[in-house]
Write an enzyme that holds these catalytic residues in place. Structure first.
Site, short mmCIF file in Angstrom:
data_model
loop_
_atom_site.label_atom_id
_atom_site.label_comp_id
_atom_site.label_asym_id
_atom_site.label_seq_id
_atom_site.Cartn_x
_atom_site.Cartn_y
_atom_site.Cartn_z
N ASP A 101 -5.74 5.51 15.96
CA ASP A 101 -6.72 4.62 15.41
C ASP A 101 -7.77 3.35 16.13
OD1 ASP A 101 -4.22 3.20 15.39
OD2 ASP A 101 -3.83 2.95 13.76
N HIS A 138 -3.00 -1.21 14.90
CA HIS A 138 -2.27 -2.46 14.12
C HIS A 138 -1.38 -3.14 14.85
CE1 HIS A 138 -4.09 0.32 11.65
NE2 HIS A 138 -4.95 -0.92 11.03
N GLU A 163 0.63 -1.30 0.40
CA GLU A 163 -0.14 0.18 0.16
C GLU A 163 0.45 1.21 -0.17
OE1 GLU A 163 1.98 -0.45 2.64
OE2 GLU A 163 0.27 -1.87 3.10
N ASP A 204 -1.31 1.29 18.98
CA ASP A 204 -1.80 1.59 17.91
C ASP A 204 -2.79 0.19 17.71
OD1 ASP A 204 -1.21 2.91 14.61
OD2 ASP A 204 -1.68 0.69 14.89
N HIS A 264 5.41 -0.57 11.76
CA HIS A 264 5.47 -2.08 10.74
C HIS A 264 6.57 -2.05 10.54
CE1 HIS A 264 1.12 -2.28 10.89
NE2 HIS A 264 0.90 -1.19 11.00
N TYR A 318 -5.63 8.57 11.73
CA TYR A 318 -5.85 9.28 10.94
C TYR A 318 -6.40 10.61 10.69
CZ TYR A 318 -3.08 5.23 10.07
OH TYR A 318 -2.04 4.63 10.25
C1 OKP Z 1 -1.38 1.92 9.63
B1 OKP Z 1 -1.08 1.85 11.21
C2 OKP Z 1 -6.52 -0.92 3.32
C3 OKP Z 1 -5.56 -1.13 4.76
C4 OKP Z 1 -5.09 -1.22 5.53
C5 OKP Z 1 -2.13 -0.03 5.79
C6 OKP Z 1 -2.40 -0.55 7.49
C7 OKP Z 1 -1.58 0.57 7.73
C8 OKP Z 1 -1.38 0.65 9.62
N1 OKP Z 1 -6.49 -0.95 2.56
N2 OKP Z 1 -3.59 -1.26 5.16
O1 OKP Z 1 -0.27 0.77 12.00
O2 OKP Z 1 -1.84 2.95 11.83
ZN ZN Z 2 -2.59 1.53 12.94
#
Ligand code: OKP
Ligand code: ZN
Length: 345
Positions: free
Chosen positions: A285, A198, A118, A196, A160, A324
């Site tokens: 997020d 993620h 991405e 976070d 990441h 975001y």
């Molecule tokens: C970065 B951080 C949407 C899926 C999301 C990338 C996520 C990155 C998150 N198509 N893909 O950890 O907030």
């Molecule tokens: Zn994230």
């Protein structure tokens, strides 16, 4: 608390992000910095400073030298190869290909060093990433020397980014760089608490075999969310690092109660580890209104989160990861910082 920020982080301003089969305007945009700064300035409670330049040594203490070299020149090589658009990784050394060959061609190198597709490279990305790690290092150094809290308005984010891979909007792993720097400055142990939405796959990978850095991550279950291939509860570290990695995967749509209960568990582990520095990979997020997240945390609840983290009574560097560009992003970050300070007030 002391805040570090720099306009240089806005040099990462890619045109595109591959999202749902379309190239969209990147969610991880320079606007995020302006929105968070605006909320901090309106509050007036936190002093804001420029970071200092720590050079490349702290980056090389964590990242692969050839990876650093790649990032420094990738955009120029791409343009020199006659390409016009922003590079999206198109082929990667996946499970049935060799990952021991680094191709000479830039498109091959991009795939080699990508962990996701991405994230486009762009002019200014390297300069922004350098500033982001300086912000992280400045915040960590402040927290260490003053034994207080500090916030690094890092951008691009870092959690990441692995030792030799970029993706998920991340290039240098700011939290890992700051933790290693603190160890090199003489503390015996550092803890990284990643809140976070993620999983912090990069940070986990960097410290997986080490016992001097405890990594804890609360995040959406990777079975159902990015980064999918790491972040499960059974990943607990290996070798000398066995027992020093903890994941708290939570179901998509988890409530604040569930999330806060996991935070308590993680903080108990931080407490028994007794680190000389706590680094918080702070992603907002987890907010109910976030476009990428599915958790239910409300703006008013971030204060409580900051206060709970402060109760660990450790020098603490908060480093921005995700969250975001929704209207409330600034208030959500501010809530954590205010809540942290309220513990000591
Ligand atoms: C970065 B951080 C949407 C899926 C999301 C990338 C996520 C990155 C998150 N198509 N893909 O950890 O907030
Ligand atoms: Zn994230």
């Amino acid at each position: 608390m002391q805040v570090y920020s720099s306009a240089q982080t806005k040099l990462r301003n890619a045109h595109g992000e591959l999202h749902g089969g379309k190239i969209i305007q990147p969610l991880e945009s320079p606007k995020r910095v302006d929105m968070i700064l605006a909320a901090l300035q309106r509050s007036g409670a936190h002093g804001i400073r420029e970071p200092r330049d720590y050079g490349l040594a702290p980056v090389l203490a964590v990242h692969d030298p050839q990876y650093l070299e790649f990032l420094a020149h990738a955009w120029d090589e791409w343009v020199q190869s006659g390409h016009q658009g922003e590079p999206v990784p198109t082929i990667v050394p996946g499970r049935n290909l060799r990952s021991s060959k680094i191709p000479a061609d830039i498109a091959g190198k991009i795939g080699f060093y990508a962990l996701a597709t991405e994230t486009c490279l762009s002019p200014g990305t390297y300069e922004a990433a350098l500033s982001s790690k300086d912000i992280a290092l400045s915040a960590a150094e402040y927290a260490l020397t003053r034994q207080q809290g500090a916030f690094g308005l890092c951008r691009p984010p870092g959690h990441h980014a692995a030792r030799d891979q970029f993706g998920g909007y991340c290039f240098f792993n700011n939290a890992a760089i700051a933790a290693q720097f603190a160890l090199d400055r003489g503390i015996a142990k550092a803890a990284i608490l990643d809140i976070d939405y993620h999983h912090g796959n990069g940070t986990q990978q960097i410290f997986y075999e080490r016992s001097d850095v405890l990594f804890l991550s609360l995040h959406a279950d990777p079975a159902c969310e990015f980064p999918y291939y790491l972040g499960y509860a059974d990943e607990r570290g290996s070798g000398a690092g066995a027992g020093f990695n903890r994941n708290y995967p939570l179901a998509k749509g988890s409530s604040s109660e569930v999330w806060l209960a996991a935070l308590e568990e993680a903080l108990l582990r931080v407490h028994s580890f007794q680190p000389g520095l706590l680094i918080v990979s702070l992603g907002v997020d987890t907010y109910a209104g976030d476009p990428l997240g599915t958790f239910a945390i409300q703006t008013a609840e971030y204060r409580q989160i900051g206060k709970r983290i402060a109760a660990a009574q450790l020098p603490t560097a908060f480093l921005l990861e995700g969250g975001y560009a929704v209207e409330e992003i600034g208030l959500n970050v501010l809530g954590v910082l205010d809540g942290f300070d309220s513990f000591y007030a």
